[in-house]
Design an enzyme around this catalytic site. Structure first.
Site, PDB file in Angstrom:
ATOM      1  N   LYS A  65     -19.986  62.988  -6.878  1.00 56.46           N
ATOM      2  CA  LYS A  65     -18.610  63.113  -7.382  1.00 56.46           C
ATOM      3  C   LYS A  65     -18.568  63.352  -8.878  1.00 56.46           C
ATOM      4  O   LYS A  65     -17.720  64.091  -9.372  1.00 56.46           O
ATOM      5  CB  LYS A  65     -17.790  61.867  -7.018  1.00 56.46           C
ATOM      6  CG  LYS A  65     -17.378  61.847  -5.566  1.00 56.46           C
ATOM      7  CD  LYS A  65     -16.398  60.736  -5.291  1.00 56.46           C
ATOM      8  CE  LYS A  65     -15.899  60.790  -3.856  1.00 56.46           C
ATOM      9  NZ  LYS A  65     -15.143  59.592  -3.496  1.00 56.46           N
ATOM     10  N   LYS A  74     -20.827  68.425   4.807  1.00 52.62           N
ATOM     11  CA  LYS A  74     -19.877  67.510   5.444  1.00 52.62           C
ATOM     12  C   LYS A  74     -18.461  68.096   5.440  1.00 52.62           C
ATOM     13  O   LYS A  74     -18.068  68.718   4.458  1.00 52.62           O
ATOM     14  CB  LYS A  74     -19.919  66.204   4.649  1.00 52.62           C
ATOM     15  CG  LYS A  74     -19.258  65.027   5.268  1.00 52.62           C
ATOM     16  CD  LYS A  74     -19.418  63.810   4.367  1.00 52.62           C
ATOM     17  CE  LYS A  74     -18.557  63.914   3.123  1.00 52.62           C
ATOM     18  NZ  LYS A  74     -18.506  62.706   2.316  1.00 52.62           N
ATOM     19  N   LYS A  89     -12.230  66.671   2.505  1.00 56.28           N
ATOM     20  CA  LYS A  89     -10.876  66.941   2.006  1.00 56.28           C
ATOM     21  C   LYS A  89     -10.892  67.900   0.838  1.00 56.28           C
ATOM     22  O   LYS A  89      -9.920  68.585   0.563  1.00 56.28           O
ATOM     23  CB  LYS A  89     -10.248  65.640   1.476  1.00 56.28           C
ATOM     24  CG  LYS A  89      -9.963  64.594   2.496  1.00 56.28           C
ATOM     25  CD  LYS A  89      -9.572  63.272   1.810  1.00 56.28           C
ATOM     26  CE  LYS A  89      -9.415  62.168   2.845  1.00 56.28           C
ATOM     27  NZ  LYS A  89      -9.185  60.850   2.274  1.00 56.28           N
TER      28      LYS A  89
HETATM   29  P1  TYM Z   1     -12.447  58.331   2.806  1.00 56.93           P
HETATM   30  O1  TYM Z   1     -10.995  58.268   2.577  1.00 56.93           O
HETATM   31  O2  TYM Z   1     -13.246  59.353   2.074  1.00 56.93           O
HETATM   32  O3  TYM Z   1     -12.758  58.568   4.335  1.00 56.93           O
HETATM   33  C1  TYM Z   1     -12.173  57.724   5.310  1.00 56.93           C
HETATM   34  C2  TYM Z   1     -13.139  57.521   6.462  1.00 56.93           C
HETATM   35  O4  TYM Z   1     -13.485  58.776   7.043  1.00 56.93           O
HETATM   36  C3  TYM Z   1     -14.894  58.894   7.143  1.00 56.93           C
HETATM   37  N1  TYM Z   1     -15.264  60.310   6.975  1.00 56.93           N
HETATM   38  C4  TYM Z   1     -15.996  60.992   7.866  1.00 56.93           C
HETATM   39  N2  TYM Z   1     -16.549  60.641   9.041  1.00 56.93           N
HETATM   40  C5  TYM Z   1     -17.232  61.587   9.725  1.00 56.93           C
HETATM   41  N3  TYM Z   1     -17.369  62.873   9.278  1.00 56.93           N
HETATM   42  C6  TYM Z   1     -16.838  63.267   8.107  1.00 56.93           C
HETATM   43  N4  TYM Z   1     -16.970  64.522   7.693  1.00 56.93           N
HETATM   44  C7  TYM Z   1     -16.108  62.313   7.334  1.00 56.93           C
HETATM   45  N5  TYM Z   1     -15.445  62.360   6.153  1.00 56.93           N
HETATM   46  C8  TYM Z   1     -14.942  61.125   5.955  1.00 56.93           C
HETATM   47  C9  TYM Z   1     -15.430  58.036   6.009  1.00 56.93           C
HETATM   48  O5  TYM Z   1     -16.757  57.643   6.252  1.00 56.93           O
HETATM   49  C10 TYM Z   1     -14.470  56.873   6.017  1.00 56.93           C
HETATM   50  O6  TYM Z   1     -14.853  55.914   6.975  1.00 56.93           O
HETATM   51  N6  TYM Z   1     -14.801  54.663   0.466  1.00 56.93           N
HETATM   52  C11 TYM Z   1     -14.001  54.916   1.620  1.00 56.93           C
HETATM   53  C12 TYM Z   1     -12.669  54.188   1.615  1.00 56.93           C
HETATM   54  C13 TYM Z   1     -12.779  52.705   1.457  1.00 56.93           C
HETATM   55  C14 TYM Z   1     -13.305  51.778   2.388  1.00 56.93           C
HETATM   56  C15 TYM Z   1     -13.155  50.493   1.812  1.00 56.93           C
HETATM   57  C16 TYM Z   1     -13.884  51.931   3.646  1.00 56.93           C
HETATM   58  C17 TYM Z   1     -12.346  51.983   0.385  1.00 56.93           C
HETATM   59  N7  TYM Z   1     -12.567  50.652   0.612  1.00 56.93           N
HETATM   60  C18 TYM Z   1     -13.596  49.348   2.460  1.00 56.93           C
HETATM   61  C19 TYM Z   1     -14.327  50.774   4.291  1.00 56.93           C
HETATM   62  C20 TYM Z   1     -14.172  49.511   3.710  1.00 56.93           C
HETATM   63  C21 TYM Z   1     -13.751  56.421   1.652  1.00 56.93           C
HETATM   64  O7  TYM Z   1     -14.149  57.129   0.792  1.00 56.93           O
HETATM   65  O8  TYM Z   1     -13.056  56.860   2.646  1.00 56.93           O
END
Ligand code: TYM
Length: 350
Positions: free
Chosen positions: A118, A211, A214
């Site tokens: 990032k 991957k 977004k």
């Molecule tokens: P975020 O918002 O990027 O993504 C949300 C969830 O979607 C999953 N994900 C995917 N799974 C499979 N294939 C993909 N291409 C893909 N892209 C995203 C992510 O693994 C995630 O589960 N850091 C976290 C948010 C967060 C969080 C937490 C999660 C903040 N605090 C505490 C668990 C516990 C995140 O970036 O999510």
């Protein structure tokens, strides 16, 4: 201490919720409701760690926060039986993150691959928040002393860090924890990642080695939860493939990332194993498989998109849901903060 099993997970309100978020995370959020008490959080404080050009500014942040909430509910999360709220409404997230900042080590954070991705080459210009991101994540989970965390594969390293922080806190403050009555010296559980299903890492439709994300500049690389039926079908038809027909066995997917990805998506959406999908489509051309996949995608996602649209049209109702969830989350969080402050030695009003 025997910790009560509790599920926590979060999704960032940064726009463009996609099939990866849905299959890698939200589908499992829905499932976990059957067996556990669950807390699902729209992590708006994480969203602002990137530049404003990424999260879109104040109006966009609020709009996206409501949209993720709508996606949770439209996908089948029950905000009455479980807890759905936005992170910034519960001050304990920031408070516990500060304590954890003083537990976590720079070396641990320096190893985080997502920070490196990032921040890119211009590390000097990255926000302190993006470096500290995984510490806030640990605070999110441990504020509720959650034991299980459903996430996609990309969050595995962050979850390992959460476990390291929990363990170091328990070690550093062991005597104080015991003095508070926990004889085994354990205050925080070591949260377990739940990375399950055939689509824990959904890949870009344009490049099977990247991957689905977004932030990809090409909208054709992902299927958004808000895409209409025609857009979904078109994106799948245009998805990159290779010239070979589909293999009849899973082993034949090795070295064919695009084919593997599409079969994985089909398996996840239909609740079948990849091997089973290949038994039906193996030997056939991609075009007919893609037609079946497009149909399946539309059948699963169109009702969710429709329900999201209906829900976001009533922001007052969504806000009331978030407020109610935040009240219930705060009740748990306040208890953890009270005990954490006693353990650390902070004097608090009694
Ligand atoms: P975020 O918002 O990027 O993504 C949300 C969830 O979607 C999953 N994900 C995917 N799974 C499979 N294939 C993909 N291409 C893909 N892209 C995203 C992510 O693994 C995630 O589960 N850091 C976290 C948010 C967060 C969080 C937490 C999660 C903040 N605090 C505490 C668990 C516990 C995140 O970036 O999510």
């Amino acid at each position: 201490m025997a910790f009560v099993e509790r599920v926590f997970s979060g999704v960032q309100p940064t726009g463009n919720l996609h099939l990866g978020n849905y299959l890698g995370a939200i589908v499992n959020f829905v499932k976990m409701q059957e067996t556990h008490n669950c807390i699902y959080c729209v992590v708006d404080m994480h969203a602002i760690t990137m530049g404003m050009d990424v999260w879109g500014g104040p109006a966009e942040l609020a709009r996206n926060t409501r949209e993720v909430t709508a996606a949770f509910i439209a996908s089948g999360i029950d905000p009455k039986k479980h807890i759905v709220f936005n992170q910034s409404q519960v001050s304990g997230h920031a408070e516990l993150a500060w304590i954890f900042n003083c537990v976590a080590r720079m070396g641990w954070l320096n190893r985080m691959t997502q920070f490196k991705e990032k921040a890119g080459k211009d590390r000097e210009n990255a926000s302190v928040g993006i470096f500290d991101y995984p510490v806030l994540m640990a605070a999110d989970i441990l504020l509720y002393r959650a034991t299980h965390v459903p996430v996609g594969e990309d969050q595995k390293q962050h979850l390992e860090l959460s476990r390291d922080i929990a363990q170091k806190f328990n070690n550093d403050f062991g005597d104080s924890i015991r003095a508070q009555g926990a004889n085994d010296g354990l205050f925080f559980p070591l949260p377990e990642p739940l990375i399950t299903g055939p689509a824990t890492r959904v890949m870009s439709l344009r490049d099977g080695t990247k991957k689905m994300s977004k932030s990809d500049a090409s909208d054709n690389s992902r299927i958004n939860l808000t895409d209409d039926a025609d857009t979904i079908a078109q994106k799948i038809r245009k998805a990159k493939t290779d010239p070979e027909p589909l293999p009849s066995e899973e082993k034949g997917l090795e070295g064919r990332p695009e084919a593997d990805n599409l079969v994985g998506i089909f398996a996840a959406l239909s609740g079948r194993a990849k091997a089973d999908v290949l038994r039906e489509f193996g030997g056939g051309q991609f075009s007919s498989f893609k037609n079946a996949l497009a149909e399946l995608c539309v059948a699963k996602l169109a009702p969710i998109a429709g329900e999201m649209k209906r829900l976001v049209a009533d922001p007052g109702h969504i806000d009331a849901t978030l407020n109610d969830g935040a009240d219930r989350a705060r009740a748990i969080a306040d208890e953890t903060m009270k005990l954490s402050k006693d353990i650390v030695g902070f004097i608090r009003r009694r």
